[in-house]
Write a protein that holds these residues in place. Sequence first.
Motif, PDB file in Angstrom:
ATOM      1  N   TRP A  35       1.921   9.149  -6.098  1.00  0.00           N
ATOM      2  CA  TRP A  35       1.407  10.707  -6.101  1.00  0.00           C
ATOM      3  C   TRP A  35       2.314  11.501  -7.443  1.00  0.00           C
ATOM      4  O   TRP A  35       3.490  11.121  -7.715  1.00  0.00           O
ATOM      5  CB  TRP A  35       1.847  11.619  -4.825  1.00  0.00           C
ATOM      6  N   GLU A  87       6.414   5.851  -2.517  1.00  0.00           N
ATOM      7  CA  GLU A  87       6.941   5.940  -1.259  1.00  0.00           C
ATOM      8  C   GLU A  87       8.067   4.816  -1.255  1.00  0.00           C
ATOM      9  O   GLU A  87       7.914   3.676  -1.648  1.00  0.00           O
ATOM     10  CB  GLU A  87       5.864   5.547  -0.193  1.00  0.00           C
ATOM     11  N   ASP A 121      -4.228   0.204  -4.531  1.00  0.00           N
ATOM     12  CA  ASP A 121      -5.453   0.438  -5.680  1.00  0.00           C
ATOM     13  C   ASP A 121      -5.423  -0.079  -6.768  1.00  0.00           C
ATOM     14  O   ASP A 121      -6.203  -0.105  -7.649  1.00  0.00           O
ATOM     15  CB  ASP A 121      -5.498   1.911  -5.713  1.00  0.00           C
ATOM     16  N   ASN A 145       0.824  -1.223  -0.083  1.00  0.00           N
ATOM     17  CA  ASN A 145       0.159   0.147  -0.098  1.00  0.00           C
ATOM     18  C   ASN A 145       0.813   1.366  -0.176  1.00  0.00           C
ATOM     19  O   ASN A 145       0.505   2.371   0.560  1.00  0.00           O
ATOM     20  CB  ASN A 145      -0.991   0.183   1.300  1.00  0.00           C
ATOM     21  N   GLN A 146       1.980   1.414  -0.809  1.00  0.00           N
ATOM     22  CA  GLN A 146       2.978   2.437  -0.671  1.00  0.00           C
ATOM     23  C   GLN A 146       2.117   3.519  -1.459  1.00  0.00           C
ATOM     24  O   GLN A 146       1.589   3.349  -2.561  1.00  0.00           O
ATOM     25  CB  GLN A 146       4.094   2.210  -1.423  1.00  0.00           C
ATOM     26  N   GLN A 147       2.257   4.613  -1.199  1.00  0.00           N
ATOM     27  CA  GLN A 147       1.485   5.917  -1.982  1.00  0.00           C
ATOM     28  C   GLN A 147       2.113   6.123  -3.170  1.00  0.00           C
ATOM     29  O   GLN A 147       3.533   6.064  -3.475  1.00  0.00           O
ATOM     30  CB  GLN A 147       1.755   7.063  -1.027  1.00  0.00           C
ATOM     31  N   ASP A 153      -2.840  11.206  -6.379  1.00  0.00           N
ATOM     32  CA  ASP A 153      -2.657  10.380  -4.903  1.00  0.00           C
ATOM     33  C   ASP A 153      -3.395   9.288  -4.625  1.00  0.00           C
ATOM     34  O   ASP A 153      -4.621   9.259  -4.701  1.00  0.00           O
ATOM     35  CB  ASP A 153      -2.977  11.560  -3.960  1.00  0.00           C
ATOM     36  N   ALA A 154      -2.567   8.200  -4.618  1.00  0.00           N
ATOM     37  CA  ALA A 154      -3.385   6.948  -4.454  1.00  0.00           C
ATOM     38  C   ALA A 154      -2.438   5.779  -3.667  1.00  0.00           C
ATOM     39  O   ALA A 154      -1.220   6.551  -3.324  1.00  0.00           O
ATOM     40  CB  ALA A 154      -3.647   6.445  -5.938  1.00  0.00           C
ATOM     41  N   THR A 155      -2.637   4.786  -3.641  1.00  0.00           N
ATOM     42  CA  THR A 155      -1.604   3.705  -3.123  1.00  0.00           C
ATOM     43  C   THR A 155      -1.567   2.620  -4.404  1.00  0.00           C
ATOM     44  O   THR A 155      -2.540   2.413  -4.957  1.00  0.00           O
ATOM     45  CB  THR A 155      -2.252   3.168  -1.782  1.00  0.00           C
ATOM     46  N   ARG A 172      -0.787  19.082  -5.805  1.00  0.00           N
ATOM     47  CA  ARG A 172      -0.919  17.667  -5.946  1.00  0.00           C
ATOM     48  C   ARG A 172      -2.244  17.101  -6.483  1.00  0.00           C
ATOM     49  O   ARG A 172      -3.277  17.876  -6.474  1.00  0.00           O
ATOM     50  CB  ARG A 172      -1.096  16.986  -4.397  1.00  0.00           C
TER      51      ARG A 172
END
Length: 231
Positions: A159, A220, A174, A155-157, A169-171, A166
């Motif tokens: 972006w 991330e 998703d 679940n790293q971001q 922006d998700a993970t 911004r």
Amino acid sequence: MSWKPLFEPPQNPMLPIEGDDRLFPIRRIFCVGRNYAAHAAEMGNEVDREAPWYFNKSAQAYCAGGSKIPMPSETQNCHYEMEFVVALDRPASKVSADHAMEAVFGYGCGIDLTRRDLQAQAKEKRRPWDLGKDFENAAILGALTPKAQFGDVNNQQIWLDHNGRRVQDATLSDMVWSVPEIIAHLSRFYRLMPGDVIMTGTPAGVGPVGPGSHLKGGVEGLTEVEVSFSE
């Protein structure tokens, strides 16, 4: 008779690797379409949950992160799309999802540029998307981070900022199709080889760039990628 090429053949473009003085040669670039449900919806499409699907960019579409580039030609509507990038360093042919990650060298950040107006014209005429997707500087890729250093994909971001605002922006969780599922499915149709790169799709929030635009994106745990456009 000794044979030689008519002209010097071009070398494959190569990606930097964090913490390593070696470079990663790019062989092919595969791109996953509509792999985030929210992005598919914003484009007026539905996700195909039967199987992932793909389009390609040539290695010559590569642009090094940190570059300043001209606006793409013959378009009035060029869009940014932030992507999580997977780089392979082992062959993979008809592998299972359980073994697919054995072919992965590492990961990076990428920005897929799309000439959206040309893509829309191609869709309307039921033609390939090449003019909309595969062109010079259309695959902006940052430095790779080895798989072991990054850890598991969960679940790293992910972006992207456009001119400091911004917009995406998700993970990674998703994604409709996971990295192992993508590799396993793609390996049924291609013999994947070292140097193959997979851009795994973009979250919602895509939009147009213009002269003077600056894009900066990240995942991330990975080196950020950025690009700017000439005035």
